[in-house]
Design an enzyme around this catalytic site. Structure first.
Site, short mmCIF file in Angstrom:
data_model
loop_
_atom_site.label_atom_id
_atom_site.label_comp_id
_atom_site.label_asym_id
_atom_site.label_seq_id
_atom_site.Cartn_x
_atom_site.Cartn_y
_atom_site.Cartn_z
N ASP A 203 1.07 -1.18 0.06
CA ASP A 203 0.03 -0.46 0.08
C ASP A 203 0.81 0.97 -0.03
O ASP A 203 1.93 1.77 -0.28
CB ASP A 203 -1.17 -0.18 0.91
CG ASP A 203 -2.47 0.31 0.97
OD1 ASP A 203 -2.24 1.52 0.12
OD2 ASP A 203 -3.49 -0.29 1.39
N HIS A 251 -13.48 -3.09 -6.08
CA HIS A 251 -14.92 -1.44 -6.65
C HIS A 251 -13.99 -0.19 -6.64
O HIS A 251 -15.49 0.72 -6.41
CB HIS A 251 -16.77 -1.76 -5.76
CG HIS A 251 -15.91 -1.89 -4.22
ND1 HIS A 251 -16.57 -1.85 -3.24
CD2 HIS A 251 -13.94 -0.93 -3.65
CE1 HIS A 251 -16.04 -1.44 -2.21
NE2 HIS A 251 -14.51 -1.03 -2.25
#
Length: 344
Positions: A203, A251
């Site tokens: 990340d 998403h």
């Protein structure tokens, strides 16, 4: 033909939809006021005592407590109120499974943004951040929103990860790469369930401290590490992993970004390894279920190109990226209703 009460069309379902925000705001107010924390460990209080301790008037306190009890958050015993089992487990601050972070995030960030949902649909631009000033919704410099966001995602993801670990056997895998893994909730829960497993969270730099702190608090610093990376901008993902996880990642982005990421996953994954997409999946008809459909609209409010996709779309994208033996495993959890699994 006379209609019976059972056949008369009623607006009651519409009234339930209309007043849905009453329930949420009652719940959010209780979290903000620390009601459940004050009532932890079996403590009980009368309405008058609650009003005094929370510094609110007795008339609203009366209706506030009645509302919380009606929602299953409190239990009433004579003239006193105490936490329900649900509230004691998930809504007491400082507990490992505290869910209040997610409630606070939705109340302070998403609820105000949804007031502008019609404007969002007309502009096709997010309501919670400015794409001309930020690279993405995840690049916020607001420390409060950053803390609330990751605490929210951590609490939600822990429960979903526990369910995932029960429906998919990680026993045959050794090294997990959690792409966009944030606070590391999935690796923490999965490494607990499968002690032989090691994991890496990939990340952005500003998330590193949160993820490393969470792993340390869980006693899993040796099993879980962190690698700084941007899965959109980087040309490739780190190799050496036999399972890659995408949990509530796809998403957030448009189809082209998702397809590109899946190709990177295929290239990085060891031969014979697996990819797991964990999401709120729309059905093939794109008519539900409600949690997936409404989360999709929330992605329109929150992101530039995100939406919720159907299991059919994921299966097609995986095949196009080179994966095989794709299948859907359905389950019910707080943050997902299923996973799409495929092999390289």
């Amino acid at each position: 033909m006379n209609q019976t009460p059972e056949t008369v069309l009623s607006p009651a379902p519409l009234m339930e939809l209309t007043g849905a925000f009453w329930a949420f705001k009652t719940f959010a107010a209780a979290v903000e006021l620390g009601l459940f924390t004050r009532l932890s460990d079996g403590r009980k209080m009368t309405m008058t005592e609650v009003a005094k301790e929370l510094d609110i008037h007795e008339r609203p306190a009366d209706m506030f407590l009645a509302g919380c009890a009606s929602l299953g958050l409190l239990e009433k015993d004579g003239e006193t109120y105490g936490n329900s089992v649900l509230a004691e487990e998930f809504l007491v601050e400082g507990r490992p499974r505290y869910f209040g972070g997610f409630v606070r995030y939705c109340d302070q960030r998403e609820y105000p943004a949804w007031h502008h949902v019609v404007d969002v649909m007309r502009s096709n631009k997010p309501a919670t951040w400015d794409p001309e000033k930020q690279d993405s919704v995840f690049a916020t410099e607001d420390p409060l929103m950053l803390e609330l966001f990751w605490e929210a995602m951590h609490s939600l993801s822990m429960y979903t990860a526990a369910t995932l670990g029960g429906v998919f056997d990680f026993g045959a895998h050794r090294r997990l790469l959690d792409v966009g893994g944030g606070s590391g909730a999935y690796p923490i829960e999965l490494c607990r369930q499968y002690p032989h497993l090691s994991a890496t969270v990939l990340d952005l730099e500003h998330v590193r401290g949160i993820a490393e702190r969470k792993a340390e608090e869980a006693g899993l610093s040796e099993a879980i590490d962190f690698t700084v990376g941007d899965f959109r901008a980087d040309e490739s993902l780190p190799g050496g992993y036999d399972i890659i996880l995408l949990s509530s990642i796809l998403h957030d982005w448009d189809e082209d970004t998702d397809r590109s990421l899946l190709r990177k996953c295929w290239e990085a994954l060891e031969e014979g390894g697996s990819i797991i997409i964990c999401e709120l999946l729309l059905n093939a008809e794109r008519s539900g279920p409600p949690a997936a459909a409404l989360m999709g609209l929330n992605m329109v409010v929150e992101t530039e190109g995100g939406r919720n996709y159907s299991e059919t779309e994921y299966l097609s994208w995986l095949a196009d990226a080179g994966f095989r033996d794709a299948r859907v495993i359905r389950f019910e959890a707080a943050g997902a209703n299923g996973t799409v699994v495929a092999r390289k």
